[in-house]
Design a protein around this motif. Structure first.
Motif, PDB file in Angstrom:
ATOM      1  N   PRO A  29       0.821  -1.213   0.000  1.00  0.00           N
ATOM      2  CA  PRO A  29       0.000   0.000   0.000  1.00  0.00           C
ATOM      3  C   PRO A  29       0.855   1.262   0.000  1.00  0.00           C
ATOM      4  CG  PRO A  29       0.096  -0.929   2.208  1.00  0.00           C
ATOM      5  CD  PRO A  29       0.805  -1.900   1.304  1.00  0.00           C
ATOM      6  N   ARG A  81      -2.639  -0.701  -3.160  1.00  0.00           N
ATOM      7  CA  ARG A  81      -3.679   0.300  -2.959  1.00  0.00           C
ATOM      8  C   ARG A  81      -3.017   1.642  -2.671  1.00  0.00           C
ATOM      9  NH1 ARG A  81      -4.054  -2.428   2.254  1.00  0.00           N
ATOM     10  NH2 ARG A  81      -3.539  -0.957   3.944  1.00  0.00           N
ATOM     11  N   THR A 113      -8.481   0.657  -3.818  1.00  0.00           N
ATOM     12  CA  THR A 113      -7.837  -0.614  -4.141  1.00  0.00           C
ATOM     13  C   THR A 113      -8.163  -0.955  -5.595  1.00  0.00           C
ATOM     14  OG1 THR A 113      -8.114  -1.372  -1.850  1.00  0.00           O
ATOM     15  CG2 THR A 113      -7.599  -3.045  -3.518  1.00  0.00           C
TER      16      THR A 113
END
Length: 492
Positions: A29, A81, A113
Motif C-alpha cells: 500500500p 492500494r 484498491t
C-alpha cells in the motif's frame, strides 16, 4: 530468440535452485501521508500526480457540488492500494478504466484498491465520481468551503482541496489543472490560470479554466457567484484577470479596485528584482465574504473585502504577488519551511518601501527589531521550525524571516544578495526547496561562511544582540503603518 540469463545458467550448473518470483517484492500500500513533520497524514505516498481534470457542477441554492475528477499520475512504487485526500461522499472510482474498491479511512482519507496491482513507473488514470454538500463537512471544527449569499469560495491554507476535489494534498506533489465548472445562468466562476471557453445552455453556464504550470493543491482556488469580471493585458502581453463581487460595500470595493489595479505595475517591478514572472497570467478576486485574510492563489490572488478597510493597499498587493515567486513557483518541501514563503514576501514589502521612498529596508528592519522587546514571545519562535498550527503563521515567521534576509543583505552586499534571490527562484522554478538549500546557495554565491548568521536569525529562539544592520536614528518609515496592517490581515 530469447536469451537465457547468465545467472540462470550458472545456477543450474551449480545445482542452486532460484525462484524467479522471490526477487520481486509483492506490491504494497501507498503511505497515507507524504511525510510532512507537521501534518503526517497530509498528502500520500506511492504515486505522483501530473494532471487534475475536474468536471464540476454547483448549485448554490442547496450548496450541492457534483464532480468527476480525472487524475493522471505515475506510480513511484509497486502499489496494491493508495490514498487520496478527500472529505466528500464518493459514488464511484475507476483505476485505468476498471472499477476499483474504495473506502473512507479516518477524517479525510479515501483508500482506493485497484482491480489490478500497479507497477512502479506505470501510468495511473484515476476517475472519482462524487456528490455532496461541502459546507457540512468539518475537519477539526474547521470548514474550508465558504458559502456566500450567491455562491461559494474555496481558498485556504494549508488545506482546502478536500472540500471540492480528491487530491494528493501536499505542496510536494504539484500538478497541472483543467477545471470545468457548471453553475446556474447569471453566475460567474473564478479559478486559476485562464478561461478557455464558456457556454450557456438550458439555464446553466459552463466555463473551463486552464493552469498550465505546476501548482500545489492548496493554491487551487474556486469561486462561484455574481462577479464583475475584467480581462486585459499588460504592456508585455500577460493576461490580467480580476473579478469583484458587486455586493461588497462600495467604499471597500473602490479601494479594492484601486489596489488590485496596481498589480501589473507591481509584478513588472518584482520581475526586475526576482527574475521573470513564472506564470501565464496575473490578477485577483474579491468575493463577498466576511473573512479578513488574503491568500496567494496561483495567478489569481484571493482578497477579502476587509483587507481594504483602511483604503488602497499597495503593500498587500506587493506581498501576495511576491508569493507567485516565493511559495507558488518555488514551493516549500515541508510546512516547517513556511518562512521561505512568508519571510520573502514580507521582505518584498520592505523593498517596495525602499523603491518608493517610504523608508529603506534597513530602516524598516530596525523599526521591526525595536518593536519587539527582548522578553516578547515573538523571539521565542524558531523561524526555521515554528511548529504547526498557530505558530506556523506567527508574526515571527513573517517579520523575523524578513529580518533574516536583511541580515543576509547587510552581510554579503547588494550585488551578491540580489544574485542569491534570482538564483534561488531560477534554480527551483516550479519545484520545491528547503531552508538548508537556501543557506547552502547563499554561502556558495557569497563565498562567505554564513552559518553563524543563519543560526542566529533562523534557528535560535532568542532576540539577537542588535538589528541586522545598524542605521542612524531616524523617524519611523512612512511605510511602517501599512506594512503592519499586512501582518494583521495576511493568513487565516
Amino acid at each position: 530468440m530469447r536469451r537465457t540469463p547468465l545467472l540462470a545458467v550458472t545456477a543450474a550448473a551449480t545445482g542452486v535452485v532460484l525462484c524467479a518470483t522471490s526477487a520481486l517484492a509483492a506490491p504494497g500500500p501507498g503511505a497515507p501521508g507524504i511525510g510532512d513533520p507537521y501534518y503526517p497524514d497530509y498528502g500520500n505516498g506511492g504515486y505522483d500526480v501530473g494532471h487534475y481534470n475536474l468536471d464540476l457542477k454547483y448549485q448554490p441554492a442547496t450548496d450541492t457540488l457534483q464532480g468527476t475528477a480525472r487524475i493522471t499520475a505515475r506510480a513511484t512504487q509497486d502499489l496494491s492500494r493508495f490514498n487520496l485526500d478527500f472529505l466528500l461522499d464518493t459514488q464511484k472510482v475507476k483505476v485505468n478504466g476498471r472499477k476499483a474498491a474504495f473506502a473512507k479511512s479516518g477524517a479525510h482519507e479515501l483508500v482506493i484498491t485497484p482491480a489490478r496491482a500497479l507497477r512502479k513507473g506505470s501510468r495511473i488514470d484515476i476517475t472519482v465520481t462524487y456528490s455532496d454538500v461541502p459546507s457540512t463537512k468539518k475537519y477539526n471544527d474547521y470548514v474550508g468551503w465558504v458559502r456566500t449569499p450567491d455562491g461559494a469560495v474555496a481558498a485556504q491554507e494549508p488545506e482546502s482541496a478536500w472540500w471540492w476535489f480528491p487530491s494528493n494534498d501536499h505542496p510536494l506533489d504539484k500538478a497541472r489543472y483543467d477545471i470545468r465548472i457548471t453553475v446556474p445562468e447569471g453566475l460567474q466562476t473564478v479559478s486559476n490560470g485562464e478561461p478557455r471557453r464558456s457556454r450557456t445552455s438550458h439555464g446553466w453556464t459552463t466555463t473551463s479554466w486552464h493552469e498550465a504550470k505546476p501548482q500545489a493543491t492548496y493554491l487551487a482556488t474556486l469561486a462561484v457567484g455574481k462577479f464583475e469580471v475584467h480581462q486585459g493585458r499588460t504592456e508585455s502581453g500577460l493576461p490580467v484577470i480580476t473579478a469583484y463581487s458587486p455586493d461588497v460595500a462600495p467604499a471597500l470595493l473602490k479601494a479594492a479596485k484601486a489596489s488590485i489595479d496596481l498589480t501589473p505595475e507591481i509584478v513588472d517591478w518584482e520581475s526586475t528584482v526576482f527574475g521573470p514572472y513564472p506564470f501565464t497570467s496575473i490578477g485577483g478576486y474579491v468575493p463577498n465574504v466576511k473573512s479578513r485574510f488574503s491568500l496567494e492563489e496561483q495567478t489569481r490572488v484571493f482578497y477579502s473585502p476587509a483587507a481594504f478597510t483602511s483604503g488602497v493597499r499597495p503593500y498587500l498587493i506587493v506581498h501576495e504577488n511576491a508569493h507567485q515567486w516565493f511559495g507558488d513557483s518555488v514551493s516549500l518541501t515541508t510546512w516547517r519551511d513556511i518562512w521561505l514563503n512568508e519571510g520573502f514576501a514580507s521582505y518584498a514589502e520592505w523593498l517596495w518601501s525602499e523603491k518608493t521612498g517610504q523608508g529603506t529596508a534597513a530602516e524598516v528592519a530596525k523599526k521591526t527589531y525595536d518593536s519587539y522587546p527582548a522578553d516578547d514571545p515573538f523571539w521565542k519562535v524558531k523561524v526555521a521550525d515554528p511548529g504547526p498550527g498557530e505558530n506556523q503563521f506567527h508574526d515571527a515567521v513573517y517579520d523575523r524571516g524578513a529580518l533574516t534576509l536583511q541580515a543576509l543583505r547587510a552581510t554579503v552586499g547588494d550585488a551578491k544578495f540580489f544574485a542569491i534571490l534570482r538564483a534561488w527562484v531560477a534554480r527551483h522554478r516550479y519545484g520545491n526547496a528547503t531552508t538548508a538549500q537556501f543557506e547552502a546557495l547563499s554561502q556558495k554565491i557569497s563565498g562567505k561562511d554564513l552559518h553563524g548568521l543563519f543560526q542566529t536569525w533562523l534557528h535560535t529562539p532568542v532576540r539577537p544582540a542588535s538589528p541586522p544592520q545598524r542605521v542612524a536614528a531616524a523617524s519611523t518609515p512612512r511605510s511602517w503603518k501599512e506594512i503592519r496592517q499586512t501582518r494583521t490581515l495576511e493568513g487565516r
